[in-house]
Design an enzyme around this catalytic site. Structure first.
Site, PDB file in Angstrom:
ATOM      1  N   ARG A   1     -17.808   3.081 -27.180  1.00  0.00           N
ATOM      2  CA  ARG A   1     -17.858   2.041 -26.152  1.00  0.00           C
ATOM      3  C   ARG A   1     -17.200   0.773 -26.683  1.00  0.00           C
ATOM      4  O   ARG A   1     -17.065   0.614 -27.911  1.00  0.00           O
ATOM      5  CB  ARG A   1     -19.315   1.707 -25.820  1.00  0.00           C
ATOM      6  CG  ARG A   1     -20.146   2.919 -25.448  1.00  0.00           C
ATOM      7  CD  ARG A   1     -21.622   2.720 -25.824  1.00  0.00           C
ATOM      8  NE  ARG A   1     -22.394   3.953 -25.676  1.00  0.00           N
ATOM      9  CZ  ARG A   1     -23.090   4.292 -24.609  1.00  0.00           C
ATOM     10  NH1 ARG A   1     -23.165   3.465 -23.602  1.00  0.00           N
ATOM     11  NH2 ARG A   1     -23.742   5.434 -24.561  1.00  0.00           N
TER      12      ARG A   1
ATOM     13  N   GLY B   1     -38.174   5.339 -24.671  1.00  0.00           N
ATOM     14  CA  GLY B   1     -37.233   6.403 -25.035  1.00  0.00           C
ATOM     15  C   GLY B   1     -37.105   7.506 -24.003  1.00  0.00           C
ATOM     16  O   GLY B   1     -36.408   8.489 -24.215  1.00  0.00           O
TER      17      GLY B   1
ATOM     18  N   LYS C   1     -30.217  12.681 -22.724  1.00  0.00           N
ATOM     19  CA  LYS C   1     -30.603  11.332 -22.297  1.00  0.00           C
ATOM     20  C   LYS C   1     -32.045  11.377 -21.788  1.00  0.00           C
ATOM     21  O   LYS C   1     -32.352  12.135 -20.870  1.00  0.00           O
ATOM     22  CB  LYS C   1     -29.655  10.875 -21.186  1.00  0.00           C
ATOM     23  CG  LYS C   1     -29.861   9.451 -20.702  1.00  0.00           C
ATOM     24  CD  LYS C   1     -28.678   9.040 -19.828  1.00  0.00           C
ATOM     25  CE  LYS C   1     -28.920   7.691 -19.157  1.00  0.00           C
ATOM     26  NZ  LYS C   1     -27.804   7.306 -18.291  1.00  0.00           N
TER      27      LYS C   1
ATOM     28  N   GLY D   1     -27.833   0.168 -28.884  1.00  0.00           N
ATOM     29  CA  GLY D   1     -27.880   1.482 -29.527  1.00  0.00           C
ATOM     30  C   GLY D   1     -28.573   2.465 -28.607  1.00  0.00           C
ATOM     31  O   GLY D   1     -29.187   2.080 -27.618  1.00  0.00           O
TER      32      GLY D   1
ATOM     33  N   ARG E   1     -32.687   5.792 -25.960  1.00  0.00           N
ATOM     34  CA  ARG E   1     -33.358   6.947 -25.349  1.00  0.00           C
ATOM     35  C   ARG E   1     -32.402   8.123 -25.216  1.00  0.00           C
ATOM     36  O   ARG E   1     -32.470   8.892 -24.265  1.00  0.00           O
ATOM     37  CB  ARG E   1     -33.909   6.568 -23.988  1.00  0.00           C
ATOM     38  CG  ARG E   1     -32.864   6.012 -23.031  1.00  0.00           C
ATOM     39  CD  ARG E   1     -33.389   6.110 -21.659  1.00  0.00           C
ATOM     40  NE  ARG E   1     -32.512   5.437 -20.721  1.00  0.00           N
ATOM     41  CZ  ARG E   1     -32.688   5.498 -19.424  1.00  0.00           C
ATOM     42  NH1 ARG E   1     -33.687   6.182 -18.940  1.00  0.00           N
ATOM     43  NH2 ARG E   1     -31.871   4.867 -18.616  1.00  0.00           N
TER      44      ARG E   1
ATOM     45  N   ASP F   1     -22.561   5.979 -17.746  1.00  0.00           N
ATOM     46  CA  ASP F   1     -23.839   5.293 -17.508  1.00  0.00           C
ATOM     47  C   ASP F   1     -24.070   4.971 -16.036  1.00  0.00           C
ATOM     48  O   ASP F   1     -23.897   3.855 -15.567  1.00  0.00           O
ATOM     49  CB  ASP F   1     -23.970   4.034 -18.378  1.00  0.00           C
ATOM     50  CG  ASP F   1     -24.664   4.382 -19.689  1.00  0.00           C
ATOM     51  OD1 ASP F   1     -24.946   5.569 -19.905  1.00  0.00           O
ATOM     52  OD2 ASP F   1     -24.933   3.476 -20.481  1.00  0.00           O
TER      53      ASP F   1
ATOM     54  N   ASP G   1     -21.311  -2.406 -23.092  1.00  0.00           N
ATOM     55  CA  ASP G   1     -21.864  -1.179 -23.694  1.00  0.00           C
ATOM     56  C   ASP G   1     -21.747   0.003 -22.739  1.00  0.00           C
ATOM     57  O   ASP G   1     -21.919   1.144 -23.138  1.00  0.00           O
ATOM     58  CB  ASP G   1     -23.334  -1.382 -24.091  1.00  0.00           C
ATOM     59  CG  ASP G   1     -24.170  -1.950 -22.963  1.00  0.00           C
ATOM     60  OD1 ASP G   1     -23.795  -3.003 -22.428  1.00  0.00           O
ATOM     61  OD2 ASP G   1     -25.186  -1.334 -22.596  1.00  0.00           O
ATOM     62  N   ASN G   2     -21.439  -0.276 -21.483  1.00  0.00           N
ATOM     63  CA  ASN G   2     -21.279   0.802 -20.502  1.00  0.00           C
ATOM     64  C   ASN G   2     -19.810   1.037 -20.175  1.00  0.00           C
ATOM     65  O   ASN G   2     -19.472   1.512 -19.102  1.00  0.00           O
ATOM     66  CB  ASN G   2     -22.055   0.487 -19.227  1.00  0.00           C
ATOM     67  CG  ASN G   2     -23.553   0.479 -19.456  1.00  0.00           C
ATOM     68  OD1 ASN G   2     -24.030   1.098 -20.420  1.00  0.00           O
ATOM     69  ND2 ASN G   2     -24.288  -0.211 -18.616  1.00  0.00           N
TER      70      ASN G   2
END
Ligand code: AMP
Ligand code: MG
Length: 493
Positions: A189, A132, A119, A96, A99, A268, A258-259
């Site tokens: 993603r 974060g 970000k 998730g 940050r 990313d 996830d990327n």
């Protein structure tokens, strides 16, 4: 301090429409960015702002600093952190936005929809043990490389702004904190699907798949098996994307699921970097000990990631499980062929070939072999091949290469186009400048250590026209000195 609402949305041109919050609530958490002490806008992408329908004059000063720091929420934004999961180096984890905060979706004057994401915006319910936050160096690095990728013609998230926070982040040492404003066609993603699949939430997977189709591939609506069509479309986008990476010598460095963005944008920018000398085993990332994400492994890894995606879609592909598995397997096993088709088209163009011959693959492999044997610079070799003069490199003196070159020149004569037309094609396909690692480092060092952003500004200017061979850019085309060749990258955490 709490985030304040802005009354100046209309002057700045914000035009949010937040479709993601219509999705099942498990997919996000609503929260504002955590305000920072002393926001200062250090980089701002005026051209991108304009293309988004934003007014640079209204955002270049304090207003922009406050908004891009997350201290002020533009009217119409509905800030969220997105939930997702992912396979990181092969292991499944719930992740998730730990940050990052998605402010909302900006609708451009042309009706396009873009995520506006901060970000480095503070802790969220998905932060796990992280703070974060982000450090200035890695955020500037993402800015430089993502904008360079865009100029190279490669689908990518973009960078709108970087603010420094006036706060320190603690990694191995204290570093200046910063926030990057990222612009993306979306942040859906493979890991977003995996998050729902892990919960066994079939209805939400269907909702997310339909959302993905409507947002990115609306032409698939109404096709017979739209979810299978979605799988094939995502495969095609990824094949096209990774082909382009290979063409310019880009190594993503952390191709976890996830990327991997479903719309086919590069996303990313962590430990990514460009090849100098050609070697398919090249890995820059300090944490990639086994070379899982090496330059030459990227097409296999993308197929692995697509297999994870296909698994999440199984219940949607067919009501009978064995039929669903058969359809998914058939799709994923078609990937190498789809990829090879993209790769051949791309590399033929790099070599100035307009037509197709069955021996082209062999021709290409032989060139790459010669380049590897001679430690040839990847980028400059392709430009040298298009040049009218003979390059003074070891490669161009190598007997095997000279033999290859004769074969290639003969191959060029077996097509209707002239050699000049081939050269023009090659100059349009092979960049003269890429973000060379030593140049990127130099720009980051000036900015982070000395507060001097002019080196980065000059680099960005050069990288904005990567195919133009301008004499004044010659310094940016040189490979690094041997001492600077042991380059290592780190995850931007
Ligand atoms: P990345 O390596 O940037 O793709 O991040 C992988 C995961 O780690 C994502 O869920 C991020 O949100 C999370 N993450 C990375 N850095 C931090 C940080 N400093 N604080 C909290 N979460 C982080
Ligand atoms: Mg990530």
């Amino acid at each position: 301090m709490t985030a304040e609402n802005s009354t100046t949305a209309t002057e700045a041109g914000w035009n949010f429409d937040n479709s993601y919050v219509q999705l099942p609530e498990s997919l996000y958490a609503r929260l504002n960015p955590v305000p920072v002490r002393e926001p200062r806008l250090v980089v701002f992408n005026r051209l991108l702002a304009e293309s988004l329908g934003l007014r640079p004059e209204a955002l270049a000063g304090d207003e922009g600093a406050a908004i891009f720091a997350g201290n002020r929420i533009p009217a119409g934004a509905e800030p969220i952190a997105q939930a997702y999961a992912g396979h990181q180096f092969g292991s499944f984890t719930i992740l998730g936005d730990g940050r990052a905060i998605l402010l909302g979706e900006q609708i451009t004057p042309g009706g396009e929809r873009f995520d506006i994401q901060l970000k480095g915006s503070g802790r969220t319910p998905f932060s796990r043990r992280g703070d974060g936050r982000a450090a200035l160096g890695p955020m500037l690095r993402e800015y430089i490389i993502s904008e360079a990728m865009h100029a190279l013609g490669i689908p990518t998230t973009r960078s709108l702004a970087v603010v420094t926070t006036g706060e320190q982040v603690f990694r191995e040492t204290p570093l200046p904190g910063a926030i990057l404003t990222r612009v993306a066609a979306s942040h859906i993603r493979v890991g977003t699907f995996e998050f729902l699949a892990a919960k066994g939430d079939l209805e939400s997977i269907r909702a997310l798949a339909d959302y993905t189709i409507s947002r990115h591939f609306p032409d698939l609506n109404g096709t017979e098996n739209r979810f299978l069509a979605l799988l094939y479309r995502v495969m095609e986008r990824q094949a096209a994307l990774v082909t382009k990476w290979l063409e310019v010598g880009f190594i993503h460095g952390v191709m976890n699921t996830d990327n991997m963005s479903l719309c086919g944008e590069t996303i990313d920018y962590g430990p990514c970097a460009f090849l100098d000398t050609y070697d398919p085993a090249t890995v820059f990332s300090s944490i990639d000990q086994s070379g899982r994400y090496a330059y030459g492994n990227q097409s296999q890894i993308v197929q692995w990631n697509l297999t994870r995606f296909a698994e999440t879609l199984l219940p949607l592909l067919h009501e009978e499980q064995d039929q669903a598995i058969r359809l998914a397997q058939e799709a994923v096993s078609a990937f190498p062929e789809i990829f090879l088709r993209c790769r051949l088209a791309g590399i033929r163009a790099k070599l100035g070939l307009f037509t197709e011959e069955s021996a082209d693959l062999e021709l290409i492999k032989e060139l790459l072999n010669c380049m590897q044997q001679n430690h040839a610079d990847y980028t400059n070799t392709f430009r040298d091949l298009a040049a009218e003069t003979v390059a003074e490199t070891a490669l161009f003196r190598d007997a095997a290469f000279l033999k290859w070159q004769r074969r290639w020149q003969e191959r060029l004569t077996r097509q209707p186009q002239s050699v000049e037309e081939s050269r023009t094609l090659m100059r349009a396909q092979n960049p003269a400048v890429i973000p060379r690692n030593h140049r990127v480092e130099e720009a980051l060092e000036a900015a982070v250590e000395r507060g001097d952003f002019t080196v980065m500004a000059k680099l960005l200017e050069v990288l904005s026209q990567p195919y133009a061979e301008r004499a004044e850019d010659d310094d940016y085309r040189s490979p690094p000195e041997p001492s600077a060749r042991c380059y290592q990258t780190f995850c931007g955490t």
